[in-house]
Scaffold this active site. Structure first.
Site, PDB file in Angstrom:
ATOM      1  N   ASP A 107       0.835  -1.251  -0.090  1.00 51.06           N
ATOM      2  CA  ASP A 107      -0.147  -0.032  -0.143  1.00 51.06           C
ATOM      3  C   ASP A 107       0.832   1.155   0.000  1.00 51.06           C
ATOM      4  O   ASP A 107       1.134   1.809  -0.987  1.00 51.06           O
ATOM      5  CB  ASP A 107      -0.937   0.027   1.199  1.00 51.06           C
ATOM      6  CG  ASP A 107      -2.529   0.408   1.040  1.00 51.06           C
ATOM      7  OD1 ASP A 107      -2.194   1.501   0.636  1.00 51.06           O
ATOM      8  OD2 ASP A 107      -3.322  -0.241   1.504  1.00 51.06           O
ATOM      9  N   LYS A 135      -0.565  -1.083  -4.899  1.00 52.05           N
ATOM     10  CA  LYS A 135      -1.310   0.229  -5.161  1.00 52.05           C
ATOM     11  C   LYS A 135      -0.227   1.359  -5.527  1.00 52.05           C
ATOM     12  O   LYS A 135      -0.016   1.851  -4.530  1.00 52.05           O
ATOM     13  CB  LYS A 135      -2.075   0.564  -4.058  1.00 52.05           C
ATOM     14  CG  LYS A 135      -3.236  -0.423  -3.750  1.00 52.05           C
ATOM     15  CD  LYS A 135      -4.121   0.149  -2.573  1.00 52.05           C
ATOM     16  CE  LYS A 135      -5.070  -0.914  -2.269  1.00 52.05           C
ATOM     17  NZ  LYS A 135      -5.795  -0.136  -1.139  1.00 52.05           N
TER      18      LYS A 135
HETATM   19  C1  PRP Z   1      -0.951  -5.195   5.233  1.00 56.06           C
HETATM   20  C2  PRP Z   1      -0.227  -5.848   3.947  1.00 56.06           C
HETATM   21  C3  PRP Z   1       1.062  -5.276   4.316  1.00 56.06           C
HETATM   22  C4  PRP Z   1       0.764  -4.040   4.724  1.00 56.06           C
HETATM   23  C5  PRP Z   1       0.994  -2.817   3.462  1.00 56.06           C
HETATM   24  O1  PRP Z   1      -1.056  -5.968   6.218  1.00 56.06           O
HETATM   25  O2  PRP Z   1      -0.034  -7.439   4.400  1.00 56.06           O
HETATM   26  O3  PRP Z   1       1.814  -6.110   5.268  1.00 56.06           O
HETATM   27  O4  PRP Z   1      -0.403  -3.755   5.119  1.00 56.06           O
HETATM   28  O5  PRP Z   1       0.785  -1.814   3.946  1.00 56.06           O
HETATM   29  P1  PRP Z   1       1.676  -0.541   3.642  1.00 56.06           P
HETATM   30  O6  PRP Z   1       2.349  -0.815   2.262  1.00 56.06           O
HETATM   31  O7  PRP Z   1       0.970   0.521   3.679  1.00 56.06           O
HETATM   32  O8  PRP Z   1       2.906  -0.623   4.873  1.00 56.06           O
HETATM   33  P2  PRP Z   1      -2.020  -5.539   7.766  1.00 56.06           P
HETATM   34  O9  PRP Z   1      -1.177  -4.565   8.490  1.00 56.06           O
HETATM   35  O10 PRP Z   1      -3.236  -5.052   6.989  1.00 56.06           O
HETATM   36  O11 PRP Z   1      -2.038  -6.827   8.342  1.00 56.06           O
HETATM   37  P3  PRP Z   1      -2.683  -8.347   7.852  1.00 56.06           P
HETATM   38  O12 PRP Z   1      -1.772  -8.822   6.850  1.00 56.06           O
HETATM   39  O13 PRP Z   1      -2.567  -9.047   8.994  1.00 56.06           O
HETATM   40  O14 PRP Z   1      -4.116  -8.058   7.286  1.00 56.06           O
END
Ligand code: PRP
Length: 184
Positions: A107, A135
């Site tokens: 993200d 993204k």
């Molecule tokens: C999501 C995904 C990444 C992170 C990406 O994990 O798995 O690790 O967010 O976000 P970023 O690029 O903005 O840092 P999340 O924290 O939602 O936990 P999860 O995998 O347990 O759902």
């Protein structure tokens, strides 16, 4: 769980199961070539990477070890702080290992950017990234990602490991939720 099981909760399917698995096979074929003969450690980032890790690792023909990390942003606030806390660390030592981080989505890129620096500091021989989704419009930091499944629009997506309040991770497709699901 199929898209049809969600009924009106699902707004739109972005990627079908077939598209996801076909792309994974393509990425696995590249990884097979790039890492032939190397001592590879796949590092899945919990929990979202569960599905990608399961399907990617089985699509590979090379021998790999697998391990997991769970990380979280500091406090319960926004992820955009970029300050990450380790909830579950690796069981394996990464020294001199070729580490391939397996992610469901990038993200802002802040989690990954921190994770790459952390793994390099531990003495990994190389650290590369394979993510199912990215993204580009949400990027806050540039992260060099070697294997990307799909670039998607900056929308909240669920399925194939991605959740909303821990639900929908078991959805076979990647899609967007209808507004009523968020209670707004
Ligand atoms: C999501 C995904 C990444 C992170 C990406 O994990 O798995 O690790 O967010 O976000 P970023 O690029 O903005 O840092 P999340 O924290 O939602 O936990 P999860 O995998 O347990 O759902």
């Amino acid at each position: 769980m199929d898209a049809s099981d969600l009924g009106s909760d699902l707004e739109r399917v972005l990627l079908t199961e077939e598209q996801l698995l076909t792309r994974l096979d393509e990425m696995a074929a590249k990884i097979d070539v790039d890492y032939a003969g190397k001592n590879v450690l796949l590092v899945g980032v919990l929990k979202g990477a569960l599905m990608v890790m399961a399907d990617l690792s089985r699509a590979l023909h090379i021998d790999v070890e697998t391990d997991w990390m769970a990380v979280s942003s500091y406090g319960s606030g926004t992820k955009s702080s970029g300050v990450v806390r380790i909830l579950k660390d690796l069981d394996r030592d990464v020294t001199d290992r070729h580490v391939l981080v397996v992610e469901d989505i990038i993200d802002s890129g802040l989690t990954l950017s921190w994770l790459i620096a952390n793994l390099r500091a531990r003495g990994a021989a190389s650290v590369e990234v394979c993510t199912m989704l990215r993204k580009p419009e949400a990027a806050k930091v540039e992260v060099d990602v070697r294997y990307v499944g799909f670039d998607i629009p900056n929308e909240f997506v669920v399925g194939y490991g991605l959740d909303h309040a821990e639900r929908y991770r078991n959805l076979r497709v990647v899609g967007t939720l209808a507004h009523h699901v968020y209670g707004s």
